[in-house]
Design a protein around this motif. Structure first.
Motif, PDB file in Angstrom:
ATOM      1  N   VAL A  31      66.467  13.300  51.473  1.00 25.11           N
ATOM      2  CA  VAL A  31      66.559  14.466  52.351  1.00 25.11           C
ATOM      3  C   VAL A  31      65.541  15.525  51.954  1.00 25.11           C
ATOM      4  O   VAL A  31      64.834  16.102  52.808  1.00 25.11           O
ATOM      5  CB  VAL A  31      67.992  15.048  52.320  1.00 25.11           C
ATOM      6  CG1 VAL A  31      68.066  16.354  53.118  1.00 25.11           C
ATOM      7  CG2 VAL A  31      68.988  14.032  52.865  1.00 25.11           C
ATOM      8  N   ASP A  56      62.106  14.395  52.999  1.00 26.50           N
ATOM      9  CA  ASP A  56      61.869  14.552  54.438  1.00 26.50           C
ATOM     10  C   ASP A  56      61.577  16.008  54.801  1.00 26.50           C
ATOM     11  O   ASP A  56      60.710  16.287  55.646  1.00 26.50           O
ATOM     12  CB  ASP A  56      63.073  14.041  55.225  1.00 26.50           C
ATOM     13  CG  ASP A  56      63.198  12.523  55.141  1.00 26.50           C
ATOM     14  OD1 ASP A  56      62.213  11.870  54.781  1.00 26.50           O
ATOM     15  OD2 ASP A  56      64.296  11.994  55.421  1.00 26.50           O
ATOM     16  N   TRP A  57      62.309  16.943  54.199  1.00 21.85           N
ATOM     17  CA  TRP A  57      62.063  18.358  54.479  1.00 21.85           C
ATOM     18  C   TRP A  57      60.673  18.785  53.999  1.00 21.85           C
ATOM     19  O   TRP A  57      59.956  19.522  54.698  1.00 21.85           O
ATOM     20  CB  TRP A  57      63.135  19.224  53.823  1.00 21.85           C
ATOM     21  CG  TRP A  57      64.365  19.360  54.668  1.00 21.85           C
ATOM     22  CD1 TRP A  57      65.490  18.619  54.605  1.00 21.85           C
ATOM     23  CD2 TRP A  57      64.565  20.303  55.723  1.00 21.85           C
ATOM     24  NE1 TRP A  57      66.396  19.010  55.542  1.00 21.85           N
ATOM     25  CE2 TRP A  57      65.859  20.063  56.258  1.00 21.85           C
ATOM     26  CE3 TRP A  57      63.790  21.323  56.275  1.00 21.85           C
ATOM     27  CZ2 TRP A  57      66.377  20.808  57.306  1.00 21.85           C
ATOM     28  CZ3 TRP A  57      64.309  22.064  57.320  1.00 21.85           C
ATOM     29  CH2 TRP A  57      65.592  21.801  57.827  1.00 21.85           C
ATOM     30  N   MET A  76      57.658  20.097  56.487  1.00 18.32           N
ATOM     31  CA  MET A  76      57.000  21.404  56.335  1.00 18.32           C
ATOM     32  C   MET A  76      55.501  21.250  56.140  1.00 18.32           C
ATOM     33  O   MET A  76      54.707  22.021  56.697  1.00 18.32           O
ATOM     34  CB  MET A  76      57.631  22.155  55.158  1.00 18.32           C
ATOM     35  CG  MET A  76      59.046  22.671  55.457  1.00 18.32           C
ATOM     36  SD  MET A  76      59.709  23.763  54.167  1.00 18.32           S
ATOM     37  CE  MET A  76      59.894  22.600  52.814  1.00 18.32           C
ATOM     38  N   LEU A 101      62.343  14.821  60.581  1.00 12.03           N
ATOM     39  CA  LEU A 101      63.533  14.953  59.736  1.00 12.03           C
ATOM     40  C   LEU A 101      64.539  13.842  59.998  1.00 12.03           C
ATOM     41  O   LEU A 101      65.373  13.526  59.145  1.00 12.03           O
ATOM     42  CB  LEU A 101      64.193  16.323  59.951  1.00 12.03           C
ATOM     43  CG  LEU A 101      63.367  17.550  59.523  1.00 12.03           C
ATOM     44  CD1 LEU A 101      64.087  18.833  59.949  1.00 12.03           C
ATOM     45  CD2 LEU A 101      63.156  17.541  58.012  1.00 12.03           C
TER      46      LEU A 101
END
Length: 435
Positions: free
Chosen positions: A12, A15-16, A20, A59
């Motif tokens: 997670v 992915d963030w 970004m 995401l």
């Protein structure tokens, strides 16, 4: 050790961070690319929203790879059809394509590459009034080919890793199954050895104690002989159990086991029996607590049973009052240790059954040597005295003898004789390659 929550948070966070980084590249790079191009629409609020759609969709690329790819294709198509010009908006599309190609089905993913080219590069943009640079159109074809090749390479590498993990897991399960099978064989060998050590002596003790009780008042001299036989049998049984427990605890091999048939075959329970029987002849004393070692004399060690000396093998049965005749046919020759021990155990167990089920009946032991086998026959005639009620009749003696013979590649037949009594016939291979 990584906690389950931490292992889930790792992807997670990745992915963030990726979303970004892609958002910064597409927003900053898209604006700069748009300012350097002529004849394009200036990026407005809708343009910035379209530049952000791809990074936000990334995401969810692990859970919904194909929908994310379709969303990024749609955002790129709208962006270019609005006339904003070419730029790094394709970064999210490339990442979405690779993710979908790796996680999802290639048959749904790879066709989207030419479809996207037709919709975003040529000829659709040209038909709606946004012609593409010929060099750009040609270069995009090459890049799409490289992109598909990269996705397929990653997919194949993952397939190899999965297959390797599956093979490792299968090998681990197979090793665990073999470990359990070896443990089961070892338990079976220990159980059979305990039966061989105790059943013969305890059966003789049981029979002789019944004789002593019946003759104690009428014939005290015979009762005394029975009690002396009980004393000898119990002493020998204690010594054998002592030696067996020491062998189990030490777990080491002993001299003489080299005679066991190997030739690439797996170790059978008979091998364990042969080693333990050899240890009886080799070890001095063990299995006693240090605190009582000085107060108790060393237990005598019984030699490993062997059919080479039938008189010694039958000494305990004869001392218990059993009449046993012997006969040897053929030229006696040295047998492998496991075969010799198995033959001796079969004779002992058969005589134990005679003493238990037909007390007073004479028995005959015949050993027939052949070039590649040895045959043992134990006969007992009909009992000349009333059956004793000294103990239960059930047991695992015949089953254990049959298992011994089969483990060595031989056979054993046991059953009543037509003329009365009982017969046990065992044929065992006498060659080193026997199993």
């Amino acid at each position: 050790m990584t906690a389950p929550g931490e292992s889930k948070r790792g992807p997670v966070v990745q992915d963030w961070v990726l979303a970004m980084v892609v958002a910064v590249i597409q927003l900053g790079g898209g604006r700069n690319a748009n300012l350097r191009q002529t004849g394009v629409h200036t990026i407005d609020a809708l343009g910035y929203v379209l530049l952000l759609v791809g990074p936000v969709a990334l995401l969810l690329r692990r859970s919904y790879p194909l929908p994310v790819l379709l969303v990024t294709i749609a955002s790129c198509a709208v962006y270019l059809l609005r006339g904003y010009g070419y730029g790094p908006i394709f970064v999210s599309l490339v990442i979405a394509f690779i993710s979908a190609a790796i996680v999802g089905s290639r048959w749904w993913t790879y066709p989207l590459a030419p479809i996207g080219y037709f919709a975003l590069v040529w000829p659709l943009p040209t038909l709606v009034g946004h012609p593409a640079n010929p060099w750009l159109a040609f270069g995009m074809i090459a890049w799409l080919g490289v992109l598909v090749a990269i996705a397929e390479g990653i997919r194949q590498r993952q397939a190899v890793l999965v297959a390797r993990r599956q093979r490792a897991e299968a090998a681990r399960r197979d090793e665990e199954a073999q470990r359990e099978r070896r443990a089961s064989e070892e338990r079976l060998a220990i159980a059979r050895e305990l039966h061989d050590v105790l059943a013969h002596s305890l059966s003789l003790i049981n029979v002789q104690s019944s004789v002593a009780l019946e003759l104690f008042d009428k014939r005290p001299e015979q009762a005394e002989s029975a009690l002396a036989a009980i004393k000898t049998a119990s002493r020998d049984a204690l010594a054998e159990v002592h030696t067996l427990l020491h062998s189990i605890r030490s777990g080491g091999s002993t001299p003489g086991t080299e005679e066991a048939p190997e030739s690439g075959a797996e170790r059978t329970p008979e091998s364990a029996n042969g080693r333990r029987d050899s240890e009886r002849a080799q070890d001095n004393s063990a299995g006693r607590n240090a605190g009582v070692a000085e107060a108790r004399p060393s237990a005598p060690r019984s030699p490993a049973p062997s059919i080479e000396d039938l008189d010694t093998l039958l000494q305990r049965a004869r001392a218990a009052g059993l009449t046993v005749d012997t006969r040897v046919i053929g030229t006696a020759h040295k047998l492998p240790s496991v075969v010799d021990v198995a033959a001796a155990r079969i004779i002992q167990e058969s005589l134990t059954n005679v003493a238990r089920h037909a007390p007073g009946a004479p028995a005959a032991v015949t050993v027939r040597y052949a070039a590649d086998s040895v045959e043992i026959t134990i006969d007992n005639a009909r009992a000349t005295a009333p059956q004793s009620k000294s103990g239960p009749s059930g047991g695992n003696g015949i089953l254990g003898m049959r298992e011994r013979a089969h483990a060595l590649g031989g056979q054993l037949i046991a059953g009543p004789r037509p003329s009365g009594g009982f017969r046990v016939v065992a044929r065992l291979p006498s060659q080193e390659e026997a199993k």
